[in-house]
Design a protein around this motif. Structure first.
Motif, short mmCIF file in Angstrom:
data_model
loop_
_atom_site.label_atom_id
_atom_site.label_comp_id
_atom_site.label_asym_id
_atom_site.label_seq_id
_atom_site.Cartn_x
_atom_site.Cartn_y
_atom_site.Cartn_z
N PHE A 1 0.82 -1.21 0.00
CA PHE A 1 0.00 0.00 0.00
C PHE A 1 0.86 1.26 0.00
O PHE A 1 0.35 2.38 0.12
CB PHE A 1 -0.97 0.02 1.18
CG PHE A 1 -0.34 -0.09 2.55
CD1 PHE A 1 0.28 1.00 3.14
CD2 PHE A 1 -0.40 -1.28 3.26
CE1 PHE A 1 0.84 0.92 4.40
CE2 PHE A 1 0.16 -1.39 4.52
CZ PHE A 1 0.78 -0.28 5.10
N LEU A 2 2.17 1.09 -0.19
CA LEU A 2 3.10 2.22 -0.18
C LEU A 2 3.81 2.37 -1.52
O LEU A 2 4.09 1.38 -2.20
CB LEU A 2 4.16 2.01 0.91
CG LEU A 2 3.67 1.95 2.35
CD1 LEU A 2 4.74 1.39 3.26
CD2 LEU A 2 3.23 3.33 2.82
N TRP A 3 4.08 3.63 -1.90
CA TRP A 3 5.02 3.91 -2.98
C TRP A 3 6.42 3.97 -2.40
O TRP A 3 6.62 4.43 -1.28
CB TRP A 3 4.74 5.27 -3.64
CG TRP A 3 3.45 5.40 -4.37
CD1 TRP A 3 2.44 6.27 -4.09
CD2 TRP A 3 3.02 4.66 -5.53
NE1 TRP A 3 1.41 6.12 -4.99
CE2 TRP A 3 1.74 5.13 -5.89
CE3 TRP A 3 3.60 3.64 -6.29
CZ2 TRP A 3 1.02 4.62 -6.96
CZ3 TRP A 3 2.88 3.14 -7.36
CH2 TRP A 3 1.62 3.62 -7.69
N THR A 4 7.39 3.54 -3.17
CA THR A 4 8.79 3.81 -2.85
C THR A 4 9.36 4.58 -4.03
O THR A 4 9.14 4.22 -5.19
CB THR A 4 9.59 2.52 -2.64
OG1 THR A 4 9.68 1.79 -3.86
CG2 THR A 4 8.93 1.64 -1.59
N ALA A 5 10.07 5.65 -3.72
CA ALA A 5 10.62 6.49 -4.78
C ALA A 5 12.05 6.89 -4.42
O ALA A 5 12.35 7.18 -3.25
CB ALA A 5 9.76 7.74 -4.97
N LEU A 6 12.89 6.93 -5.42
CA LEU A 6 14.25 7.42 -5.26
C LEU A 6 14.44 8.57 -6.25
O LEU A 6 14.30 8.37 -7.47
CB LEU A 6 15.28 6.32 -5.51
CG LEU A 6 16.76 6.70 -5.25
CD1 LEU A 6 16.96 6.99 -3.76
CD2 LEU A 6 17.69 5.59 -5.71
N PHE A 7 14.73 9.75 -5.72
CA PHE A 7 14.99 10.93 -6.54
C PHE A 7 16.42 11.40 -6.30
O PHE A 7 16.96 11.23 -5.21
CB PHE A 7 14.02 12.07 -6.18
CG PHE A 7 12.58 11.79 -6.49
CD1 PHE A 7 12.09 11.96 -7.77
CD2 PHE A 7 11.70 11.37 -5.48
CE1 PHE A 7 10.76 11.71 -8.07
CE2 PHE A 7 10.36 11.14 -5.76
CZ PHE A 7 9.89 11.30 -7.06
N ARG A 8 16.99 12.03 -7.31
CA ARG A 8 18.36 12.53 -7.21
C ARG A 8 18.38 14.02 -7.49
O ARG A 8 17.76 14.50 -8.44
CB ARG A 8 19.26 11.81 -8.22
CG ARG A 8 20.72 12.26 -8.22
CD ARG A 8 21.51 11.48 -9.29
NE ARG A 8 22.91 11.88 -9.29
CZ ARG A 8 23.39 12.91 -9.97
NH1 ARG A 8 22.57 13.67 -10.69
NH2 ARG A 8 24.68 13.21 -9.93
N ARG A 9 19.11 14.76 -6.66
CA ARG A 9 19.29 16.19 -6.91
C ARG A 9 20.36 16.38 -7.95
O ARG A 9 21.46 15.82 -7.85
CB ARG A 9 19.69 16.90 -5.61
CG ARG A 9 19.81 18.41 -5.78
CD ARG A 9 20.07 19.11 -4.46
NE ARG A 9 20.11 20.56 -4.65
CZ ARG A 9 20.23 21.43 -3.65
NH1 ARG A 9 20.34 21.01 -2.41
NH2 ARG A 9 20.27 22.73 -3.91
N PRO A 10 20.10 17.13 -9.01
CA PRO A 10 21.10 17.33 -10.05
C PRO A 10 22.41 17.90 -9.48
O PRO A 10 22.40 18.62 -8.48
CB PRO A 10 20.43 18.33 -11.00
CG PRO A 10 18.97 18.13 -10.77
CD PRO A 10 18.83 17.81 -9.32
N ASP A 11 23.50 17.58 -10.13
CA ASP A 11 24.82 18.01 -9.65
C ASP A 11 24.97 19.52 -9.67
O ASP A 11 25.75 20.07 -8.89
CB ASP A 11 25.92 17.39 -10.52
CG ASP A 11 26.00 15.89 -10.35
OD1 ASP A 11 25.98 15.43 -9.19
OD2 ASP A 11 26.08 15.18 -11.36
N ASN A 12 24.26 20.20 -10.53
CA ASN A 12 24.43 21.65 -10.67
C ASN A 12 23.48 22.45 -9.80
O ASN A 12 23.32 23.65 -9.98
CB ASN A 12 24.26 22.07 -12.13
CG ASN A 12 22.88 21.71 -12.69
OD1 ASN A 12 22.10 21.03 -12.01
ND2 ASN A 12 22.61 22.14 -13.91
N ARG A 13 22.82 21.81 -8.84
CA ARG A 13 21.92 22.53 -7.94
C ARG A 13 22.41 22.44 -6.50
O ARG A 13 22.94 21.46 -6.10
CB ARG A 13 20.50 21.94 -8.04
CG ARG A 13 19.78 22.37 -9.31
CD ARG A 13 18.32 21.93 -9.27
NE ARG A 13 17.66 22.37 -8.05
CZ ARG A 13 17.18 23.58 -7.85
NH1 ARG A 13 17.31 24.51 -8.78
NH2 ARG A 13 16.58 23.92 -6.73
#
Length: 247
Positions: free
Chosen positions: A235-247
């Motif tokens: 019943f859960l989402w799992t998400a992996l996001f990455r912050r761009p290197d230039n931010r």
């Protein structure tokens, strides 16, 4: 006559007040609800188990995350914080509830894990000049985000902006629409003055909210059996996001 609004934070505080009936679930000045929730360790609550989230294990096994500085938001009894420490991360873990922090600290002591636990509001603890400074290579959140009222997404994104390192990752777990959580539109929560136990999200809504980050993976959490070494509920989402290197 009060004229107290002068900043965005004043507006956010005002909106917090509309959720007074549920304030103890998330606000900085109220941990009693969560203290009561964590008081009985024998309750059949899925995430009371002493094992890490299956996706967090998978990210490390596939090399999607590597050891560095990690911040665990809403750490509860500390199961994921301990796993990150075992992987070699330098871990700070935060929770509103003193009872949860006491439980997590005891688990860490028994495991010989080196985790720095902090009791309080993660937004305040990561503010400029506060206790927790970045940058963090990984911010992990297993169930905190979906208990925030809609306006506090602003605070959440500001926290990421402050302390998530360029090239760093956000590992997020939250209620999946159609499976768990309230699917009312954001405005409805302000009319009813409650969050209905937590907010459900769709993949599209998560991608929009975190659109300044790069999506690495977004999927349903695996359904792990009781005898699994890992925690998993579909019943859960799992998400992996990455912050761009230039931010």
């Amino acid at each position: 006559m009060d004229r107290d609004i002068r900043s965005v934070e004043d507006v956010l505080d005002l909106l917090d007040g509309l959720f007074a009936t549920e304030a103890d679930r998330w606000s900085a000045d109220g941990s009693a609800w969560w203290d009561g929730f964590y008081a009985d360790r024998s309750k059949p609550v899925p995430f009371f188990v002493a094992k890490p989230d299956e996706h967090l294990v998978s990210y490390a096994e596939r090399g999607l995350i590597t050891p560095g500085r990690a911040l665990d938001l809403g750490c509860g009894p500390g199961r994921n914080a301990l796993h990150l420490a075992a992987l070699g991360h330098e871990v700070d873990a935060v929770d509103l509830s003193p009872v949860a922090i006491e439980w997590a600290t005891g688990r860490a002591r028994e495991a010989g894990a080196d985790v720095r636990f902090h009791c309080g509001d993660a937004f305040a603890l990561t503010a400029a000049g506060a206790e927790l400074g970045g940058p963090y290579d990984l911010i992990h959140d297993s169930g905190c985000f979906h208990h925030l009222p809609p306006h506090r997404r602003i605070s959440y994104l500001a926290l990421l902006e402050r302390v998530l390192a360029p090239g760093g990752h956000l590992a997020l777990t939250c209620f999946a629409a159609g499976a768990m959580g309230s699917e009312l539109p954001d405005a409805a929560f302000y009319r009813q003055g409650g969050l209905g136990g937590g907010l459900a999200y769709t993949p599209e809504s998560l991608r929009w909210i975190f659109s300044e980050l790069e999506e690495v993976e977004l999927r349903r959490m695996s359904d792990e059996p009781a005898d699994s070494a890992h925690f998993g509920e579909p019943f859960l989402w799992t998400a992996l996001f990455r912050r761009p290197d230039n931010r």
